[in-house]
Design a protein around this motif. Sequence first.
Motif, PDB file in Angstrom:
ATOM      1  N   ALA A 153       0.829  -1.203   0.000  1.00 59.27           N
ATOM      2  CA  ALA A 153       0.000   0.000   0.000  1.00 59.27           C
ATOM      3  C   ALA A 153       0.863   1.253   0.000  1.00 59.27           C
ATOM      4  CB  ALA A 153      -0.932  -0.018   1.209  1.00 59.27           C
ATOM      5  N   ARG A 154       1.846   1.288   0.873  1.00 55.05           N
ATOM      6  CA  ARG A 154       2.706   2.479   0.951  1.00 55.05           C
ATOM      7  C   ARG A 154       3.420   2.720  -0.379  1.00 55.05           C
ATOM      8  NH1 ARG A 154       0.535   4.721   5.408  1.00 55.05           N
ATOM      9  NH2 ARG A 154       0.873   3.497   7.292  1.00 55.05           N
ATOM     10  N   ALA A 155       3.912   1.653  -1.011  1.00 55.48           N
ATOM     11  CA  ALA A 155       4.637   1.799  -2.269  1.00 55.48           C
ATOM     12  C   ALA A 155       3.755   2.358  -3.372  1.00 55.48           C
ATOM     13  CB  ALA A 155       5.214   0.447  -2.694  1.00 55.48           C
ATOM     14  N   ALA A 156       2.460   2.039  -3.319  1.00 57.86           N
ATOM     15  CA  ALA A 156       1.536   2.480  -4.366  1.00 57.86           C
ATOM     16  C   ALA A 156       0.860   3.806  -4.035  1.00 57.86           C
ATOM     17  CB  ALA A 156       0.466   1.415  -4.584  1.00 57.86           C
ATOM     18  N   GLY A 157       1.099   4.330  -2.843  1.00 63.44           N
ATOM     19  CA  GLY A 157       0.433   5.568  -2.437  1.00 63.44           C
ATOM     20  C   GLY A 157      -0.999   5.359  -1.991  1.00 63.44           C
ATOM     21  N   THR A 158      -1.323   4.130  -1.600  1.00 61.81           N
ATOM     22  CA  THR A 158      -2.663   3.804  -1.109  1.00 61.81           C
ATOM     23  C   THR A 158      -2.713   3.997   0.399  1.00 61.81           C
ATOM     24  OG1 THR A 158      -3.183   2.234  -2.870  1.00 61.81           O
ATOM     25  CG2 THR A 158      -4.291   1.890  -0.759  1.00 61.81           C
ATOM     26  N   PRO A 159      -3.741   4.676   0.919  1.00 61.02           N
ATOM     27  CA  PRO A 159      -3.841   4.829   2.373  1.00 61.02           C
ATOM     28  C   PRO A 159      -3.891   3.461   3.066  1.00 61.02           C
ATOM     29  CG  PRO A 159      -5.414   6.258   1.245  1.00 61.02           C
ATOM     30  CD  PRO A 159      -4.845   5.343   0.207  1.00 61.02           C
ATOM     31  N   PHE A 160      -3.128   3.318   4.141  1.00 57.52           N
ATOM     32  CA  PHE A 160      -3.107   2.056   4.876  1.00 57.52           C
ATOM     33  C   PHE A 160      -3.405   2.312   6.344  1.00 57.52           C
ATOM     34  CE2 PHE A 160      -1.116  -1.076   7.595  1.00 57.52           C
ATOM     35  CZ  PHE A 160      -1.589  -2.261   7.036  1.00 57.52           C
ATOM     36  N   LEU A 161      -4.243   1.451   6.932  1.00 51.49           N
ATOM     37  CA  LEU A 161      -4.551   1.517   8.353  1.00 51.49           C
ATOM     38  C   LEU A 161      -4.245   0.178   8.999  1.00 51.49           C
ATOM     39  CD1 LEU A 161      -5.685   4.318   9.011  1.00 51.49           C
ATOM     40  CD2 LEU A 161      -6.633   3.550   6.817  1.00 51.49           C
ATOM     41  N   GLY A 162      -3.461   0.208  10.065  1.00 55.36           N
ATOM     42  CA  GLY A 162      -3.162  -1.014  10.789  1.00 55.36           C
ATOM     43  C   GLY A 162      -4.356  -1.459  11.618  1.00 55.36           C
ATOM     44  N   GLU A 163      -4.476  -2.771  11.787  1.00 57.35           N
ATOM     45  CA  GLU A 163      -5.607  -3.346  12.523  1.00 57.35           C
ATOM     46  C   GLU A 163      -5.115  -4.235  13.656  1.00 57.35           C
ATOM     47  OE1 GLU A 163      -9.734  -5.640  11.421  1.00 57.35           O
ATOM     48  OE2 GLU A 163      -7.914  -6.339  10.422  1.00 57.35           O
ATOM     49  N   GLY A 164      -5.801  -4.139  14.798  1.00 62.87           N
ATOM     50  CA  GLY A 164      -5.557  -5.032  15.917  1.00 62.87           C
ATOM     51  C   GLY A 164      -6.829  -5.788  16.242  1.00 62.87           C
ATOM     52  N   PHE A 165      -6.700  -6.929  16.900  1.00 60.29           N
ATOM     53  CA  PHE A 165      -7.852  -7.772  17.220  1.00 60.29           C
ATOM     54  C   PHE A 165      -8.051  -7.851  18.727  1.00 60.29           C
ATOM     55  CE2 PHE A 165      -6.777  -8.862  12.952  1.00 60.29           C
ATOM     56  CZ  PHE A 165      -7.998  -9.151  12.349  1.00 60.29           C
TER      57      PHE A 165
END
Length: 250
Positions: A153-165
């Motif tokens: 995602a970062r390489a493509a410029g796509t927003p990324f959100l980390g997830e926890g469970f």
Amino acid sequence: MTVDLNSDLGEGFGAYRMGDDAAMLEVVTSANIACGFHAGDPSIMRRTCALAVEKGVRIGAHIGYRDLPGFGRRALAVPAAELRDETLYQIGSLDAFARAAGDRVRYVKPHGALYHAAAADRTLADAIVAALREFDSRLALLGPAATEMEHAARAAGTPFLGEGFADRAYTPDGLLAPRTLPGAVLHADEAVAQALSIARTGKALTLDGGTVAVSAASICVHGDTPAAVHMAHRIRTALEEDGIPLQAFT
């Protein structure tokens, strides 16, 4: 600091129902809605999207392997080009119902076996990200931080959100413990404590009694966990009482 609370919803099929989606949508801020591959069907997708919009909950496409019999939890050898097409197909299908309800798909979260495969395999992660960007460059990807999904995602410029469970234990290397292992699925008290720990300190419980770093903008409560709605209520209340407001990340 705010945190998003998400759940996997719309996971019935035909006459089969799973979880209380209407009740869960009273609690969460984002809904990962099944797109018909691992679960869900057109009528369930329409109904869940309509309920989400009514409750002001953000809609995410919960994409998976084409595996209704295995609920998307079986590892399948899907070529990257085919996965890209299947991802685009699933996003588009759900977005049609989201738009009919008055909103749109805001983000994408892989399900089950695909979640774990794309976290480890850059080729699969790139295929998913490529489909997101083809459909709408505004779409965010929700997944485990510091994995191939985030890197793609970062390489493509796509927003990324980390997830926890909240309701799952982790392995010492930061992966979700397989459901088949004793203690992998947490009970309500443990899930509340884990949600608070992730939100406050960025750490989660491991099966061996330790902790592991989990970078998360969103915390998941599985809709098919026993007493999931009660658990989600307790988690939301605990976060808010601790001064951590809930807000959708998209």
